[in-house]
Design a protein around this motif. Sequence first.
Motif, PDB file in Angstrom:
ATOM      1  N   LEU A  20       0.875  -1.298   0.375  1.00  0.00           N
ATOM      2  CA  LEU A  20      -0.363  -0.109  -0.195  1.00  0.00           C
ATOM      3  C   LEU A  20       0.698   1.208  -0.105  1.00  0.00           C
ATOM      4  O   LEU A  20       0.474   2.258  -0.608  1.00  0.00           O
ATOM      5  N   GLN A  21       1.697   1.425   0.764  1.00  0.00           N
ATOM      6  CA  GLN A  21       2.832   2.198   1.230  1.00  0.00           C
ATOM      7  C   GLN A  21       3.725   2.677  -0.113  1.00  0.00           C
ATOM      8  O   GLN A  21       3.777   3.843  -0.849  1.00  0.00           O
ATOM      9  N   ALA A  22       4.023   1.509  -1.009  1.00  0.00           N
ATOM     10  CA  ALA A  22       4.885   1.648  -2.079  1.00  0.00           C
ATOM     11  C   ALA A  22       3.618   2.202  -3.327  1.00  0.00           C
ATOM     12  O   ALA A  22       3.582   2.701  -3.452  1.00  0.00           O
ATOM     13  N   VAL A  23       2.277   1.618  -4.018  1.00  0.00           N
ATOM     14  CA  VAL A  23       1.247   2.420  -4.045  1.00  0.00           C
ATOM     15  C   VAL A  23       1.382   4.210  -4.475  1.00  0.00           C
ATOM     16  O   VAL A  23       1.473   4.956  -5.050  1.00  0.00           O
ATOM     17  N   ALA A  24       1.378   3.955  -2.770  1.00  0.00           N
ATOM     18  CA  ALA A  24       0.789   5.481  -2.179  1.00  0.00           C
ATOM     19  C   ALA A  24       2.070   6.189  -2.857  1.00  0.00           C
ATOM     20  O   ALA A  24       1.570   7.418  -3.212  1.00  0.00           O
TER      21      ALA A  24
END
Length: 320
Positions: free
Chosen positions: A34-38
């Motif tokens: 999720l953090q990578a996509v954000a």
Amino acid sequence: MTLDTCQRGAYRPRRKRSGNPPPFQLTDRDLDILQAVARHRFLHSGHVRQLIVGSEKNIANRLKGLFEHAYLDRPDCQYDFYRTGGGSSLAVYALGDKGARVLANHERFACGPGVSWTHKNRKVGRPFLEHTLAVADFAVALSVAVAASPVVDLTDGDALLARLPATTREAAKPFRLSVPITFRSSRYTIGLEPDYVFSLGFPSRGRRAYFLVEIDRGTMPVERSDITQSSILRKFLAYGAAWRAKRHTQTFGWRNFRVLVVTGNAERAQNMRAVLQRHTGGQGAQLFWFADRSSLIAHNTLEHAWFDGEGNERRLLPRE
């Protein structure tokens, strides 16, 4: 962690959620996804596999689960990629509202008040999506290359932003510059905002290098007679003026920078270098480094040979 308990569905369509997903419990790896996509706004599944440790099957299953339970979205405009006889493209993911809330609760993401990521994802158009993915191609490959190198470190995103002077850091668009230029005896003010910004640190040498990246997808003319219209030449002149005026030092606190231009093919890169030489007489040509996308992707980003505006070979990781 959050636990969702729903009955297992028989079929999970690619474009829409099944409405009956299997049970799914968030893991630390899911938070990393999720953090990578954000961080990148959009990533396709190949990007995620490069960034997150795990088998291809496991990452695919986690992405499906995150989508089914609305932590991630799949922007609708990506399905324009699917054409008869054209095969399938990798699925593209964006942060959903539920995912943004989870990251904010774990202090991994600043979720602005009243921002609906799901709504933004529905409104995004294909050109913006394609350009963002092209930027991610470069940024992800660079991150992977740096992670494998013992002699260099990478600073980008929020970490790079935190190192800027306070007045710059607090601006709505910290890396945007407004630069006066002279073109054919007339003065203009040009706005600049690179596609990606990063720095490389070389601890053993006690130095740090800064880079502004322009991802060229071939949609912008290289040269126009009207400098008020968008063109690659307009960018060259503005970056050159910013360098001569030391705007990088005044605004960012940097002692140096280079502009990396990633083109669609080697012929277009050569055309850009010719235009740069013709309009500047070679002055400041070493500020710009060129590489074509296909050869860059095929090699280690740090070790790949770039060519500056004078045709000299350059590398992000200098050879000893």
